[in-house]
Design a protein around this motif. Structure first.
Motif, PDB file in Angstrom:
ATOM      1  N   SER A 242       0.829  -1.147   0.267  1.00 50.26           N
ATOM      2  CA  SER A 242      -0.072  -0.189   0.134  1.00 50.26           C
ATOM      3  C   SER A 242       0.981   1.510  -0.185  1.00 50.26           C
ATOM      4  CB  SER A 242      -0.772   0.205   1.577  1.00 50.26           C
ATOM      5  OG  SER A 242       0.271   0.202   2.280  1.00 50.26           O
ATOM      6  N   SER A 243       0.620   1.929   0.187  1.00 46.70           N
ATOM      7  CA  SER A 243       1.406   3.599  -0.020  1.00 46.70           C
ATOM      8  C   SER A 243       1.633   4.206   0.844  1.00 46.70           C
ATOM      9  CB  SER A 243       0.109   4.794  -0.843  1.00 46.70           C
ATOM     10  OG  SER A 243      -0.367   4.826  -1.665  1.00 46.70           O
ATOM     11  N   GLY A 244       0.859   3.310   2.521  1.00 43.13           N
ATOM     12  CA  GLY A 244       1.214   3.509   3.618  1.00 43.13           C
ATOM     13  C   GLY A 244       2.359   2.249   3.653  1.00 43.13           C
ATOM     14  N   ASP A 245       2.246   1.430   3.124  1.00 43.26           N
ATOM     15  CA  ASP A 245       3.814   0.645   2.906  1.00 43.26           C
ATOM     16  C   ASP A 245       4.851   1.080   3.235  1.00 43.26           C
ATOM     17  OD1 ASP A 245       2.207  -1.460   4.364  1.00 43.26           O
ATOM     18  OD2 ASP A 245       1.720  -2.432   2.859  1.00 43.26           O
ATOM     19  N   LEU A 246       4.878   2.217   1.606  1.00 44.18           N
ATOM     20  CA  LEU A 246       6.005   2.719   0.734  1.00 44.18           C
ATOM     21  C   LEU A 246       6.012   3.813   1.685  1.00 44.18           C
ATOM     22  CD1 LEU A 246       4.332   1.797  -2.854  1.00 44.18           C
ATOM     23  CD2 LEU A 246       6.935   0.923  -1.704  1.00 44.18           C
ATOM     24  N   GLY A 247       5.539   4.283   2.614  1.00 43.74           N
ATOM     25  CA  GLY A 247       5.963   5.692   2.900  1.00 43.74           C
ATOM     26  C   GLY A 247       5.023   6.551   3.151  1.00 43.74           C
ATOM     27  N   GLY A 248       3.775   6.710   2.620  1.00 43.46           N
ATOM     28  CA  GLY A 248       2.757   7.494   1.756  1.00 43.46           C
ATOM     29  C   GLY A 248       2.974   8.218   1.707  1.00 43.46           C
ATOM     30  N   ARG A 249       2.842   9.897   2.130  1.00 40.66           N
ATOM     31  CA  ARG A 249       2.833  11.144   1.638  1.00 40.66           C
ATOM     32  C   ARG A 249       4.117  11.671   2.306  1.00 40.66           C
ATOM     33  NH1 ARG A 249      -1.184  13.681  -0.911  1.00 40.66           N
ATOM     34  NH2 ARG A 249      -3.540  12.654  -0.270  1.00 40.66           N
ATOM     35  N   GLY A 250       4.871  12.766   0.926  1.00 43.02           N
ATOM     36  CA  GLY A 250       6.056  13.449   1.568  1.00 43.02           C
ATOM     37  C   GLY A 250       6.004  14.752   1.925  1.00 43.02           C
ATOM     38  N   GLU A 251       6.897  15.783   1.689  1.00 38.92           N
ATOM     39  CA  GLU A 251       6.724  17.260   1.833  1.00 38.92           C
ATOM     40  C   GLU A 251       6.388  18.285   0.957  1.00 38.92           C
ATOM     41  OE1 GLU A 251       5.334  18.773   3.978  1.00 38.92           O
ATOM     42  OE2 GLU A 251       5.426  16.373   5.784  1.00 38.92           O
ATOM     43  N   GLY A 252       5.775  18.548   0.159  1.00 40.40           N
ATOM     44  CA  GLY A 252       5.833  19.212  -0.846  1.00 40.40           C
ATOM     45  C   GLY A 252       6.339  18.495  -2.327  1.00 40.40           C
ATOM     46  N   GLY A 253       6.284  17.341  -2.479  1.00 38.76           N
ATOM     47  CA  GLY A 253       6.446  16.047  -3.928  1.00 38.76           C
ATOM     48  C   GLY A 253       4.769  16.392  -4.155  1.00 38.76           C
ATOM     49  N   TRP A 254       4.846  16.026  -5.501  1.00 40.75           N
ATOM     50  CA  TRP A 254       3.111  16.329  -6.397  1.00 40.75           C
ATOM     51  C   TRP A 254       2.518  15.452  -5.751  1.00 40.75           C
ATOM     52  CZ3 TRP A 254       1.014  11.906  -9.909  1.00 40.75           C
ATOM     53  CH2 TRP A 254       0.121  12.960 -10.453  1.00 40.75           C
ATOM     54  N   TRP A 255       1.421  17.197  -5.736  1.00 36.01           N
ATOM     55  CA  TRP A 255      -0.059  16.288  -4.402  1.00 36.01           C
ATOM     56  C   TRP A 255       0.548  16.334  -3.755  1.00 36.01           C
ATOM     57  CZ3 TRP A 255      -3.613  13.881  -8.355  1.00 36.01           C
ATOM     58  CH2 TRP A 255      -4.019  14.407  -9.365  1.00 36.01           C
TER      59      TRP A 255
ATOM     60  N   TRP B 127       2.514  13.923  -2.312  1.00 31.41           N
ATOM     61  CA  TRP B 127       3.501  12.413  -2.108  1.00 31.41           C
ATOM     62  C   TRP B 127       4.628  12.259  -2.246  1.00 31.41           C
ATOM     63  CZ3 TRP B 127       0.272  10.878  -7.270  1.00 31.41           C
ATOM     64  CH2 TRP B 127      -1.311  10.238  -7.480  1.00 31.41           C
ATOM     65  N   SER B 128       4.974  10.992  -1.762  1.00 31.04           N
ATOM     66  CA  SER B 128       6.419  11.337  -1.399  1.00 31.04           C
ATOM     67  C   SER B 128       6.878  10.699  -2.916  1.00 31.04           C
ATOM     68  CB  SER B 128       6.687   9.826  -0.092  1.00 31.04           C
ATOM     69  OG  SER B 128       5.844   8.627  -0.374  1.00 31.04           O
ATOM     70  N   GLU B 129       8.246  10.280  -3.022  1.00 30.67           N
ATOM     71  CA  GLU B 129       8.554   9.359  -4.296  1.00 30.67           C
ATOM     72  C   GLU B 129       8.734   8.355  -4.670  1.00 30.67           C
ATOM     73  OE1 GLU B 129      12.975  10.583  -4.365  1.00 30.67           O
ATOM     74  OE2 GLU B 129      12.912  12.319  -6.059  1.00 30.67           O
ATOM     75  N   THR B 130       8.442   7.464  -3.349  1.00 34.94           N
ATOM     76  CA  THR B 130       7.788   5.776  -3.492  1.00 34.94           C
ATOM     77  C   THR B 130       6.538   6.495  -3.826  1.00 34.94           C
ATOM     78  OG1 THR B 130       7.207   5.848  -0.667  1.00 34.94           O
ATOM     79  CG2 THR B 130       9.239   4.777  -2.213  1.00 34.94           C
ATOM     80  N   LYS B 131       5.435   6.930  -3.285  1.00 33.51           N
ATOM     81  CA  LYS B 131       4.393   7.021  -3.928  1.00 33.51           C
ATOM     82  C   LYS B 131       4.443   7.705  -5.328  1.00 33.51           C
ATOM     83  CE  LYS B 131      -0.301   7.566  -4.357  1.00 33.51           C
ATOM     84  NZ  LYS B 131      -1.115   5.870  -4.200  1.00 33.51           N
ATOM     85  N   GLN B 132       5.041   8.365  -5.743  1.00 30.96           N
ATOM     86  CA  GLN B 132       4.616   9.162  -7.677  1.00 30.96           C
ATOM     87  C   GLN B 132       5.598   8.021  -7.929  1.00 30.96           C
ATOM     88  OE1 GLN B 132       6.631  12.537  -7.778  1.00 30.96           O
ATOM     89  NE2 GLN B 132       7.357  12.692  -5.981  1.00 30.96           N
ATOM     90  N   ALA B 133       6.392   6.671  -7.363  1.00 31.43           N
ATOM     91  CA  ALA B 133       6.578   5.816  -8.470  1.00 31.43           C
ATOM     92  C   ALA B 133       5.888   4.349  -8.904  1.00 31.43           C
ATOM     93  CB  ALA B 133       8.096   4.797  -7.836  1.00 31.43           C
ATOM     94  N   VAL B 134       5.307   4.891  -8.162  1.00 30.72           N
ATOM     95  CA  VAL B 134       4.011   3.353  -7.856  1.00 30.72           C
ATOM     96  C   VAL B 134       2.812   3.841  -8.606  1.00 30.72           C
ATOM     97  CG1 VAL B 134       4.679   1.594  -5.895  1.00 30.72           C
ATOM     98  CG2 VAL B 134       2.929   3.868  -5.389  1.00 30.72           C
ATOM     99  N   GLU B 135       2.387   4.807  -8.819  1.00 29.76           N
ATOM    100  CA  GLU B 135       1.856   5.438  -9.648  1.00 29.76           C
ATOM    101  C   GLU B 135       2.290   6.065 -10.909  1.00 29.76           C
ATOM    102  OE1 GLU B 135      -1.554   6.754  -9.133  1.00 29.76           O
ATOM    103  OE2 GLU B 135      -0.794   5.477  -6.914  1.00 29.76           O
ATOM    104  N   TRP B 136       3.098   6.229 -10.436  1.00 32.16           N
ATOM    105  CA  TRP B 136       3.817   6.463 -12.650  1.00 32.16           C
ATOM    106  C   TRP B 136       3.594   4.580 -13.059  1.00 32.16           C
ATOM    107  CZ3 TRP B 136       6.734   2.615 -15.483  1.00 32.16           C
ATOM    108  CH2 TRP B 136       7.716   3.620 -16.444  1.00 32.16           C
ATOM    109  N   LEU B 137       4.328   3.616 -11.851  1.00 36.83           N
ATOM    110  CA  LEU B 137       4.054   1.690 -12.496  1.00 36.83           C
ATOM    111  C   LEU B 137       2.761   1.239 -12.676  1.00 36.83           C
ATOM    112  CD1 LEU B 137       6.343   0.918 -10.016  1.00 36.83           C
ATOM    113  CD2 LEU B 137       7.143   0.709 -12.382  1.00 36.83           C
TER     114      LEU B 137
END
Length: 394
Positions: free
Chosen positions: A141-154, A156-166
């Motif tokens: 899940s997103s939580g498993d990956l670190g969830g939200r970051g500070e100031g990323g796209w929307w 999102w943390s970088e790992t969240k962006q990675a799974v969304e790209w995938l």
């Protein structure tokens, strides 16, 4: 090419029937409704109920949301999958091969949101590492990956962006969703039916023509621009797909007063009358293309969630009310689950609303309240129909 001529009333009835909204009693289940719509837009806003649930309720009545969960996330027997169709949507699993061209585009950075495309170019190392982790460890899940970051796209943390790209690239899909509606990602080959994964993948032109066929069948009558919006195609692709359907006789040109060039599906059937009462989600396929909704019904459907409160005309989460073949009113609703109340925060009628509109709307609200498990309805004194609706709901 000869053109059919439709009256505005015929166009409305055709559009309503194509969406399965013309029948008094539901004759479909969740999967049947999704196949009829072809794309069921997903939205997480839960002011009344999530929009995809409201869209199904308009077609099925008081259905069990667990039926949708089973259809979309029921392991290898699932019948629906999530992908970027018209926004993020549920689609029938048999359409998985038809979206492979968009997944291929996404891997090249085409068709993505700008920031996500840039992330795909700049952080392929993290994308590859994230995919390798899921391949080795299983669904996350997103939580498993670190969830939200500070100031990323929307945010999102970088790992969240990675799974969304995938996800966009078709390397991951949604295995399930948790209680907070958080997406859990896994490899398509571990969760989708083998029949969908092993089906032949048509070339880009063939896939887009078949998707355009689905879109025209689902809309009943539409312009090229309406169909393009339905599928989020680029203009050149949309025109080419529609031209192909016209040559094959699938798309039939029609004339409708007040419309630009329009088309209907050769299999479309126009009911003589439409006797129905439905509350529509803001993202219902009947109204999600705002220009088309205005052409059909004379109502400008606007989502005012992001409009400052003092500038809202009709309310925060407004549902249009379909009565017969007309949109006759709109209600700003909120489900107060703690108090057991369906709150009608504002009620506005259209000029053509008939005298029995409030009684019909009251019945529809009672049906929705019962489905949501709410004990009563409270109507706030805002809007030109509020007083009459309060009497109808008393």
């Amino acid at each position: 090419m000869p053109r059919e001529r439709l009256s505005p009333s015929e166009a409305r009835r055709l559009a309503i029937a194509a969406q399965g909204l013309h029948q008094g009693a539901p004759r479909m289940d969740v999967v049947g409704a999704a196949r009829r719509m072809r794309l069921l837009q997903i939205d997480s806003v839960n002011v009344v109920a999530r929009a995809h649930l409201l869209t199904l309720h308009a077609r099925l009545g008081p259905f069990d949301p667990a039926d949708l969960h089973r259809a979309a996330y029921g392991g290898r027997r699932r019948r629906l999958f999530e992908y970027w169709g018209h926004e993020c949507s549920y689609a029938p699993v048999e359409d998985w091969p038809l979206w492979q061209w968009r997944m291929k585009d996404a891997r090249q950075g085409i068709g993505l949101y700008g920031n996500l495309a840039r992330f795909g170019r700049e952080r392929r190392d993290l994308i590859d590492a994230t995919l390798a982790r899921i391949e080795a460890e299983g669904a996350v899940s997103s939580g498993d990956l670190g969830g939200r970051g500070e100031g990323g796209w929307w945010g999102w943390s970088e790992t969240k962006q990675a799974v969304e790209w995938l996800f966009w690239a078709g390397r991951l899909t949604t295995a399930t969703r948790g209680g907070t509606f958080e997406r859990v990602y896994d490899l398509p080959e571990r969760v989708l039916p083998r029949a969908a994964l092993d089906a032949p993948v048509p070339d880009r032109a063939e896939a887009q023509a078949r998707l355009m066929d689905h879109a025209l069948r689902a809309q009943g009558v539409a312009t090229e621009g309406d169909l393009r919006d339905f599928l989020r195609l680029r203009p050149g692709d949309s025109r080419a797909a529609l031209s192909r359907l016209a040559e094959e006789g699938v798309a039939v040109p029609v004339r409708i007063t007040g419309w630009p060039e329009a088309w209907m599906h050769r299999d479309a059937r126009i009911p003589r009358t439409v006797e129905t009462t439905r509350l529509l989600a803001p993202f219902d396929p009947l109204v999600w293309t705002r220009d088309r909704a205005e052409r059909l019904f004379g109502m400008r459907v606007k989502l005012e969630i992001y409009t400052p409160a003092e500038q809202r005309r009709h309310g925060y989460y407004v549902l249009p009310f379909l009565l017969g073949d007309a949109l006759v009113a709109r209600v700003d609703l909120k489900a107060d689950r703690k108090a057991g109340v369906l709150r009608v925060l504002a009620t506005h009628g259209e000029d053509h609303a008939p005298d029995h509109a409030c009684a019909a709307l009251g019945d529809a609200l009672r049906g929705m309240a019962g489905w949501l498990g709410l004990e009563r309805i409270e109507v706030a004194p805002k809007g030109d129909l509020a007083a009459r609706l309060a009497g109808a709901c008393a």
